[in-house]
Design a protein around this motif. Structure first.
Motif, PDB file in Angstrom:
ATOM      1  N   GLU A  24       0.836  -1.200   0.000  1.00 26.16           N
ATOM      2  CA  GLU A  24       0.000   0.000   0.000  1.00 26.16           C
ATOM      3  C   GLU A  24       0.869   1.247   0.000  1.00 26.16           C
ATOM      4  OE1 GLU A  24      -3.207  -0.352   2.795  1.00 26.16           O
ATOM      5  OE2 GLU A  24      -3.396  -2.502   2.428  1.00 26.16           O
ATOM      6  N   ASN A  25       0.275   2.389   0.372  1.00 26.32           N
ATOM      7  CA  ASN A  25       0.954   3.682   0.233  1.00 26.32           C
ATOM      8  C   ASN A  25       2.308   3.756   0.927  1.00 26.32           C
ATOM      9  OD1 ASN A  25      -1.087   4.720  -1.296  1.00 26.32           O
ATOM     10  ND2 ASN A  25      -2.167   5.666   0.411  1.00 26.32           N
ATOM     11  N   SER A  26       2.413   3.131   2.089  1.00 26.34           N
ATOM     12  CA  SER A  26       3.646   3.240   2.862  1.00 26.34           C
ATOM     13  C   SER A  26       4.811   2.505   2.205  1.00 26.34           C
ATOM     14  CB  SER A  26       3.433   2.670   4.272  1.00 26.34           C
ATOM     15  OG  SER A  26       3.197   1.275   4.205  1.00 26.34           O
ATOM     16  N   VAL A 315      13.634   1.415  10.164  1.00 27.80           N
ATOM     17  CA  VAL A 315      12.502   0.489  10.241  1.00 27.80           C
ATOM     18  C   VAL A 315      11.339   1.102  11.005  1.00 27.80           C
ATOM     19  CG1 VAL A 315      11.733  -1.737  11.157  1.00 27.80           C
ATOM     20  CG2 VAL A 315      13.969  -1.545  10.045  1.00 27.80           C
ATOM     21  N   LEU A 316      11.609   1.687  12.168  1.00 32.05           N
ATOM     22  CA  LEU A 316      10.540   2.239  13.000  1.00 32.05           C
ATOM     23  C   LEU A 316       9.864   3.422  12.321  1.00 32.05           C
ATOM     24  CD1 LEU A 316       8.877   2.403  15.538  1.00 32.05           C
ATOM     25  CD2 LEU A 316      10.755   3.627  16.653  1.00 32.05           C
ATOM     26  N   VAL A 321       5.132   5.815   9.602  1.00 29.99           N
ATOM     27  CA  VAL A 321       4.556   6.372   8.368  1.00 29.99           C
ATOM     28  C   VAL A 321       3.375   5.519   7.919  1.00 29.99           C
ATOM     29  CG1 VAL A 321       4.994   6.753   5.904  1.00 29.99           C
ATOM     30  CG2 VAL A 321       6.657   7.526   7.599  1.00 29.99           C
ATOM     31  N   GLU A 322       3.509   4.209   8.085  1.00 22.96           N
ATOM     32  CA  GLU A 322       2.437   3.282   7.743  1.00 22.96           C
ATOM     33  C   GLU A 322       1.180   3.586   8.558  1.00 22.96           C
ATOM     34  OE1 GLU A 322       2.038  -1.578   7.271  1.00 22.96           O
ATOM     35  OE2 GLU A 322       3.592  -0.724   8.548  1.00 22.96           O
ATOM     36  N   VAL A 370       1.115   9.605  16.898  1.00 17.94           N
ATOM     37  CA  VAL A 370      -0.100   8.775  16.910  1.00 17.94           C
ATOM     38  C   VAL A 370      -1.094   9.173  17.995  1.00 17.94           C
ATOM     39  CG1 VAL A 370       0.962   6.772  15.829  1.00 17.94           C
ATOM     40  CG2 VAL A 370       1.190   7.072  18.305  1.00 17.94           C
ATOM     41  N   TYR A 371      -0.917  10.342  18.603  1.00 14.60           N
ATOM     42  CA  TYR A 371      -1.852  10.778  19.637  1.00 14.60           C
ATOM     43  C   TYR A 371      -3.263  10.874  19.060  1.00 14.60           C
ATOM     44  CZ  TYR A 371      -4.171  13.481  23.233  1.00 14.60           C
ATOM     45  OH  TYR A 371      -5.056  13.891  24.202  1.00 14.60           O
TER      46      TYR A 371
END
Length: 510
Positions: A24-26, A315-316, A321-322, A370-371
């Motif tokens: 997908e987009n990520s 990686v993180l 972003v995902e 991600v809040y």
């Protein structure tokens, strides 16, 4: 949205598996199909190391079944790979021709180095581990690698696997102490042949179905409250306990063990002994489960073919972003909140309030991304959804404890709700650590209120701290009344934790 689909068929010694991924987009791959067949091709090698007719029939029939699934997808990339049993079969070239004629697929037989390399590649591209030793126990071989600074340094393929090691228990009597002693002695002798396995003080990363089952058993024994296996951590005493437990069971009882696949009931004890013996040989600092393995490594190589390296830079960051794509989060707002949060955090840090550290900022900065993520599902119960989604979702690059910290900070609503969320994990943290997480959550809740309308109204602020009070002089570029209302409402959480009265002075540049 257009999705790219990738498919791989993995012909192992114990199982054959079809996996289909979507991209997908990520840019990262998501597993959408995972079809398994317990073929045990290793059992069909005759005394001349030829795969016999019965084994060939099982191979072809299983591939035909997989082909019916594959045909339902329009694939960007397809590959069919085979490992130890096919590699070791003397008639492997004939097997390639049969698969091509019967199925129409070019079966790629991996070398020992390729099999080890893809396992390593999957680990370094799905975790934040920079140095470690990987182990992947198949049915007919065991691959180990050592990497440092994310670069592969050594690899080796041992010519034994979970199926061949069953021979140490010829009567299927798992409590046979002589068999256990012989197996452990054999494994220690094998592992001592590699000097680089004695590096020590690095994690041992388990790949593949046997490692996954060991982690599942451990989680069931402990009634582990978090979901997910990837990056789950154990120690040698955990593995030793499982070995003792499994060794005490007969075949019927093994098949009933929670977390253990029925088709691995007769091979799990030899596999567990491999993990324990290797752990002791390298004096590992922990055993970490990687759900990503050989199959993922093949596609990591393919997707990076136009790059200078097979390694993802961060990686993180890619995983976050995902999340941003998936939950339609506003990146402009996130960057602004990070600026406001960093300013507030440093203001407290300079005055020595809250004993804040660089590591605390790392956790807080992650949570900024991600809040309130849960409002994507329901704004009224956003906090609950935020905590559940983050605490129970695999996030590549984050160990379970760090994922939990992110969830607790990003879902902060008030002290009462925080206590509810942390209660099942209370024993994971010292009292001071719980207090710190509550403070970080309250800071983030407050700084988000400073951008209540997502207009980036507040450009900056000055902080003055006295014995009993904290004053913020807040500089705004347009009408700030909505932000003023929300921040006045939310400051009480910080006031309680900091034990200070907060005064907010809003000034307009207009």
């Amino acid at each position: 949205m257009i999705k790219n689909y990738y498919s791989i068929i993995d012909i192992g010694s114990n199982t054959m598996r079809l996996v289909i991924y979507s991209q997908e987009n990520s840019g990262r791959l998501h597993e959408v199909e995972n079809v398994k067949a317990v073929a045990r091709l290793r059992n069909y090698l005759d005394d001349k190391n030829m795969l016999n007719e019965e084994g060939i029939t099982k191979l072809i029939n299983t591939l035909k079944s997989f082909k019916n699934v594959v045909k339902t997808y329009e694939l960007t990339k397809f590959t069919c790979i085979a490992t130890a049993t096919i590699r070791q079969a003397r008639n492997k070239e004939e097997l390639k021709k049969i698969v091509l004629e019967e199925i129409g697929w070019d079966m790629r037989i991996l070398s020992e180095k390729e099999e080890a390399f893809y396992g390593y590649l999957s680990v370094v591209n799905s975790t934040s581990i920079t140095e470690g030793i990987t182990v992947d126990i198949g049915g007919g071989s065991t691959e180990v690698t050592y990497f440092k600074d994310r670069i592969l340094k050594h690899y080796h393929s041992f010519p034994f696997g979970a199926l061949t090691l069953k021979e140490f228990f010829p009567d299927n009597n798992r409590s046979n102490e002589k068999g256990m002693v012989k197996l452990r002695g054999f494994l220690q002798e094998q592992f001592r042949t590699l000097d680089w396995l004695k590096n020590g003080d690095v994690p041992l990363i388990g790949i593949g179905g046997s490692a996954r089952n060991i982690a599942q058993i451990d989680q069931n024994i402990k009634a582990y409250p978090l979901a997910g296996l990837h990056q789950y951590q154990m120690n040698d005493s955990d593995i030793a306990q499982i070995v003792t437990y499994l060794a005490s069971l007969n075949k019927e009882d093994l098949e009933k063990v929670e977390g253990l696949s029925k088709d691995r009931a007769d091979t799990i004890l030899p596999a567990a002994c491999v993990f324990l013996s290797l752990y002791e040989t390298i004096d590992a600092e922990g055993f970490i489960l990687s759900r990503k393995g050989l199959r993922d490594g093949v596609f990591y190589e393919y997707l990076s073919k136009n790059s200078k390296t097979n390694l993802y830079p961060n990686v993180l960051e890619d995983s976050i972003v995902e999340l941003i794509y998936e939950y339609n989060l506003n990146m402009n707002q996130i960057r602004h909140i990070q600026f406001l949060t960093r300013t507030f955090f440093r203001g407290l840090q300079k005055k020595g309030i809250g004993s804040l550290t660089k590591e605390d900022w790392v956790h807080l900065e992650r949570a900024c991304y991600v809040y309130n993520l849960g409002q994507y599902i329901d704004s009224e119960s956003s906090s609950q959804h935020t905590f559940y989604l983050l605490a129970n979702r695999t996030i590549d690059g984050l160990m379970h404890i760090d994922r939990l910290k992110m969830a607790l900070i990003a879902s902060y609503k008030n002290k009462t709700v925080f206590k509810q969320f942390i209660d099942p994990y209370k024993h994971w943290f010292l009292k001071e650590e719980r207090k710190k997480l509550s403070l970080l959550g309250a800071i983030l809740k407050f700084t988000y209120s400073l951008d209540a309308t997502k207009r980036q109204v507040i450009e900056d602020f000055d902080m003055k701290i006295g014995n009993n009070n904290l004053t913020l002089t807040i500089y705004c570029n347009k009408d700030f009344n909505p932000e003023k209302y929300q921040s006045e409402k939310q400051k009480k959480h910080l006031e309680k934790i900091l034990d200070k009265n907060m005064e907010l002075i809003f000034l307009s540049n207009e």
